[in-house]
Design an enzyme around this catalytic site. Structure first.
Site, short mmCIF file in Angstrom:
data_model
loop_
_atom_site.label_atom_id
_atom_site.label_comp_id
_atom_site.label_asym_id
_atom_site.label_seq_id
_atom_site.Cartn_x
_atom_site.Cartn_y
_atom_site.Cartn_z
N ARG A 1 -31.10 -13.82 -14.89
CA ARG A 1 -32.36 -14.48 -15.50
C ARG A 1 -33.57 -14.14 -14.85
O ARG A 1 -34.65 -14.27 -15.76
CB ARG A 1 -32.00 -16.04 -15.36
CG ARG A 1 -33.12 -16.89 -15.92
CD ARG A 1 -33.15 -16.71 -17.56
NE ARG A 1 -34.03 -17.86 -18.03
CZ ARG A 1 -35.46 -17.65 -18.05
NH1 ARG A 1 -35.90 -16.63 -17.73
NH2 ARG A 1 -36.30 -18.71 -18.60
N ARG B 1 -36.82 -25.94 -25.73
CA ARG B 1 -35.63 -25.12 -24.92
C ARG B 1 -34.51 -25.16 -25.62
O ARG B 1 -33.69 -25.64 -25.97
CB ARG B 1 -35.67 -25.81 -23.69
CG ARG B 1 -36.75 -25.93 -22.66
CD ARG B 1 -37.32 -24.58 -22.35
NE ARG B 1 -38.12 -24.73 -21.21
CZ ARG B 1 -38.88 -23.58 -20.64
NH1 ARG B 1 -38.99 -22.35 -21.54
NH2 ARG B 1 -39.33 -23.48 -19.73
N GLU C 1 -50.13 -22.41 -19.28
CA GLU C 1 -49.30 -23.70 -19.61
C GLU C 1 -50.30 -24.95 -19.61
O GLU C 1 -49.77 -25.89 -20.43
CB GLU C 1 -48.14 -23.96 -18.81
CG GLU C 1 -47.09 -22.73 -19.22
CD GLU C 1 -45.67 -23.06 -18.62
OE1 GLU C 1 -45.45 -24.03 -17.88
OE2 GLU C 1 -44.75 -22.20 -18.70
N GLY D 1 -22.67 -20.55 -9.39
CA GLY D 1 -21.45 -20.26 -9.75
C GLY D 1 -21.56 -19.11 -10.94
O GLY D 1 -20.36 -18.63 -11.18
N GLU E 1 -45.64 -15.13 -27.87
CA GLU E 1 -44.47 -15.13 -27.29
C GLU E 1 -43.43 -16.53 -27.47
O GLU E 1 -42.47 -16.58 -26.84
CB GLU E 1 -44.36 -15.15 -25.72
CG GLU E 1 -45.32 -13.74 -25.13
CD GLU E 1 -45.83 -14.04 -23.78
OE1 GLU E 1 -45.17 -14.90 -23.07
OE2 GLU E 1 -46.31 -13.21 -23.39
#
Length: 208
Positions: free
Chosen positions: A43, A66, A103, A122, A150
């Site tokens: 990520r 999200r 932001e 994990g 974006e």
């Protein structure tokens, strides 16, 4: 040998990446594990900053959609701290300042480190460096933040520190980063106020 990476390959390379590892690792009881195959979501490391107004005792959170919350039972419009991905050559402090402007359209001086943690070891390599920073919340614009090109559509929620911390206790804050940041604030608010309130802030002339 603590662990041995036998093979590593990129099995997906899009907006994000997925790596596949073939490896073995040492066992607590001695010896070595069988050969394991594990995928890891790449990520990119992130930086978050909790914007805190010590003079008004308020926090500034961002609200946005999200995709990761879809089909999870959570509302995909989440309250979060300002945050962003570290770009090549950037320091965590530079990311914090860049994202605060993008932001929330605000600047700050001092950055107080909170912690650095692995998001979900994990299955992903991502880590987060988390900060708190003092801001003057009185004249912040609430809407129209982020980069529309974006896909960002961000608005601010300015809450009393007590109200924001209470949302953690009642489940109204559902993302890990703001939960960690607000729990830290609950423990350190008095110290921050005694230190940051002594610094002058710019005269307030009303909203722009």
């Amino acid at each position: 040998m603590d662990y041995e990476i036998i093979d590593r390959e990129t099995v997906y390379d899009g907006f994000f990446q997925v790596s596949r590892f073939t490896l073995r690792h040492a066992l607590f009881a001695g010896g070595t594990s069988e050969t394991l195959v594990r995928e890891r979501f790449e990520r990119g490391d992130a930086v978050g900053v909790l914007l805190y107004d010590p003079w008004e005792d308020q926090v500034v959170l961002v609200e946005q959609f999200r995709v990761g919350a879809i089909d999870t039972g959570f509302d995909p419009w989440l309250l979060e701290t300002v945050a962003g991905i570290v770009e090549p050559g950037e320091s965590p402090e530079q990311v914090a300042r860049r994202e605060a402007m993008e932001e929330a359209a605000c600047e700050f001086g001092e950055l107080e480190p909170i912690c650095r943690y692995l998001v979900s070891p994990g299955g992903t390599s991502q880590s987060v460096q988390l900060f708190c920073a003092p801001v003057d919340s009185r004249d912040l614009r609430l809407d129209g933040h982020g980069h529309p090109d974006e896909g960002e559509d961000i608005r601010l929620q300015i809450l009393s520190a007590d109200a924001a911390i209470a949302l953690v206790e009642t489940g109204g804050i559902e993302a890990a980063m703001p939960i960690i940041a607000l729990q830290w604030l609950a423990l350190n608010r008095d110290h921050l106020q005694s230190r940051w309130r002594a610094a002058p802030r710019a005269p307030y002339n009303g909203p722009a």
